[in-house]
Design a protein around this motif. Structure first.
Motif, PDB file in Angstrom:
ATOM      1  N   HIS A 137      -1.384  12.261 -12.245  1.00 54.64           N
ATOM      2  CA  HIS A 137      -1.805  10.927 -11.848  1.00 54.64           C
ATOM      3  C   HIS A 137      -2.908  10.991 -10.793  1.00 54.64           C
ATOM      4  CE1 HIS A 137       1.795   9.605 -13.903  1.00 54.64           C
ATOM      5  NE2 HIS A 137       2.572  10.238 -13.030  1.00 54.64           N
ATOM      6  N   GLU A 138      -3.673   9.925 -10.712  1.00 53.65           N
ATOM      7  CA  GLU A 138      -4.632   9.782  -9.627  1.00 53.65           C
ATOM      8  C   GLU A 138      -3.915   9.098  -8.466  1.00 53.65           C
ATOM      9  OE1 GLU A 138      -8.580   8.299 -10.486  1.00 53.65           O
ATOM     10  OE2 GLU A 138      -8.224   8.622 -12.612  1.00 53.65           O
ATOM     11  N   LEU A 163      -1.849   5.697  -8.696  1.00 46.73           N
ATOM     12  CA  LEU A 163      -2.489   4.503  -9.244  1.00 46.73           C
ATOM     13  C   LEU A 163      -1.813   4.066 -10.538  1.00 46.73           C
ATOM     14  CD1 LEU A 163      -6.272   5.395  -8.681  1.00 46.73           C
ATOM     15  CD2 LEU A 163      -4.771   3.992  -7.256  1.00 46.73           C
ATOM     16  N   ASP A 164      -0.933   4.907 -11.037  1.00 43.55           N
ATOM     17  CA  ASP A 164      -0.174   4.615 -12.249  1.00 43.55           C
ATOM     18  C   ASP A 164       1.160   4.006 -11.853  1.00 43.55           C
ATOM     19  OD1 ASP A 164       1.284   4.558 -14.580  1.00 43.55           O
ATOM     20  OD2 ASP A 164       0.898   6.640 -15.135  1.00 43.55           O
ATOM     21  N   GLU A 165       1.444   2.799 -12.321  1.00 42.10           N
ATOM     22  CA  GLU A 165       2.678   2.112 -11.939  1.00 42.10           C
ATOM     23  C   GLU A 165       3.921   2.801 -12.483  1.00 42.10           C
ATOM     24  OE1 GLU A 165       2.440  -1.938 -13.094  1.00 42.10           O
ATOM     25  OE2 GLU A 165       0.836  -2.437 -11.671  1.00 42.10           O
ATOM     26  N   ASN A 166       3.768   3.639 -13.484  1.00 39.83           N
ATOM     27  CA  ASN A 166       4.912   4.312 -14.098  1.00 39.83           C
ATOM     28  C   ASN A 166       4.928   5.795 -13.753  1.00 39.83           C
ATOM     29  OD1 ASN A 166       5.817   1.935 -15.599  1.00 39.83           O
ATOM     30  ND2 ASN A 166       3.992   2.235 -16.853  1.00 39.83           N
ATOM     31  N   LYS A 169       9.344   9.634 -10.192  1.00 39.50           N
ATOM     32  CA  LYS A 169       9.635  10.426  -9.002  1.00 39.50           C
ATOM     33  C   LYS A 169       8.384  11.021  -8.363  1.00 39.50           C
ATOM     34  CE  LYS A 169      14.290  11.583 -10.567  1.00 39.50           C
ATOM     35  NZ  LYS A 169      15.238  12.660 -10.961  1.00 39.50           N
ATOM     36  N   PHE A 170       7.230  10.784  -8.975  1.00 39.99           N
ATOM     37  CA  PHE A 170       5.973  11.310  -8.430  1.00 39.99           C
ATOM     38  C   PHE A 170       5.048  10.169  -7.988  1.00 39.99           C
ATOM     39  CE2 PHE A 170       7.640  14.176 -11.682  1.00 39.99           C
ATOM     40  CZ  PHE A 170       7.849  15.316 -10.916  1.00 39.99           C
ATOM     41  N   THR A 171       5.650   9.034  -7.644  1.00 37.72           N
ATOM     42  CA  THR A 171       4.863   7.865  -7.221  1.00 37.72           C
ATOM     43  C   THR A 171       4.230   8.076  -5.853  1.00 37.72           C
ATOM     44  OG1 THR A 171       6.265   6.366  -8.501  1.00 37.72           O
ATOM     45  CG2 THR A 171       4.936   5.393  -6.724  1.00 37.72           C
ATOM     46  N   TYR A 172       4.985   8.649  -4.926  1.00 34.45           N
ATOM     47  CA  TYR A 172       4.496   8.859  -3.561  1.00 34.45           C
ATOM     48  C   TYR A 172       4.487  10.340  -3.195  1.00 34.45           C
ATOM     49  CZ  TYR A 172       5.330   3.850  -3.049  1.00 34.45           C
ATOM     50  OH  TYR A 172       5.307   2.485  -3.206  1.00 34.45           O
ATOM     51  N   PHE A 173       3.426  10.749  -2.509  1.00 32.90           N
ATOM     52  CA  PHE A 173       3.342  12.083  -1.925  1.00 32.90           C
ATOM     53  C   PHE A 173       3.058  11.918  -0.440  1.00 32.90           C
ATOM     54  CE2 PHE A 173       3.115  13.603  -6.177  1.00 32.90           C
ATOM     55  CZ  PHE A 173       3.418  14.960  -6.146  1.00 32.90           C
TER      56      PHE A 173
END
Length: 235
Positions: A137-138, A163-166, A169-173
């Motif tokens: 993801h970006e 930037l990908d809503e889906n 578990k990798f939404t936030y770093f």
């Protein structure tokens, strides 16, 4: 940020970066610059730090550096360091373990099936043990936010959101300031929510701080990381 988890919490004096602009376009531009500037330092691929450092081929290096920095305390220091960052449990289970054993042990391994992380531009990707892509993801910069338990010491994590809503578990770093050019490794956390992401000693992410070593020139980076790790913890 230095490798020593215990020492970094007590001695870190990093200043949290505040991105507060009333003009939305200026804020967006600033965030883009922040994303590019920080992630550029991480460009490349990483595998887990501690399996690399604990490879038996480095045993002699551990012993010699232990004696160099800790003298008569070398054996105890090296033994402690080799066991304090490979806990393999997180969250409340890790909290209970550390309380019962009066320890300060962390799980510094990757989770969610990832064996390798790759950074390219503002894209973060993860791959399994067979090289199959798990996610890619970006990301955009959000903020630098203090670590709850060590805010007074200045400990903070630089946070990015997919930037990908889906992204699951990798939404936030959330990254420490470590990078290969300065400390020969990286440290970060990731998850589907920000809840608890800034708590090191409690919550779902308790005692979890994944650490990576570059896959290029790994031997050189590993030797330097071991040197830094022992020297900082001997003080």
């Amino acid at each position: 940020m230095k490798l020593s988890l215990a020492k970094k919490f007590g001695l870190l004096a990093a200043t949290a970066l505040m991105m507060a602009c009333s003009d939305s376009s200026s804020s967006s531009d600033a965030d883009a610059v922040e994303t590019d500037a920080f992630l550029a330092k991480l460009e490349g691929s990483y595998t887990e730090l501690f399996p690399a450092m604990l490879d038996e081929k480095y045993n002699a290096l551990w012993d010699s550096l232990g004696k160099k920095y800790a003298g008569d305390n070398a054996e105890m220091l090296v033994s402690t360091l080799k066991t304090s960052y490979i806990l393999e449990i997180t969250g409340e289970e890790a909290v209970k373990y550390n309380e019962e054993n009066e320890t300060f042990a962390f799980d510094c391994f990757f989770e969610n099936g990832v064996e390798k992380f790759t950074f390219k531009g503002n894209t973060i990707s993860g791959y399994d043990q067979n090289g199959k892509e798990i996610f890619s993801h970006e990301y955009e910069y959000l903020e630098d936010k203090p670590v709850v338990e060590f805010a007074e010491a200045g400990a903070a994590l630089k946070t990015f959101k997919s930037l990908d809503e889906n992204s699951g578990k990798f939404t936030y770093f959330a990254f420490t300031s470590d990078n290969p050019g300065e400390t020969f490794h990286i440290e970060f956390r990731y998850g589907s929510t920000l809840d608890g992401l800034y708590n090191y000693l409690s919550g779902d992410y308790a005692y979890w701080l994944p650490s990576g070593i570059p896959t290029e020139n790994t031997d050189d980076y590993t030797k330097k990381a071991i040197d830094l790790f022992i020297s900082e913890n001997s003080k």
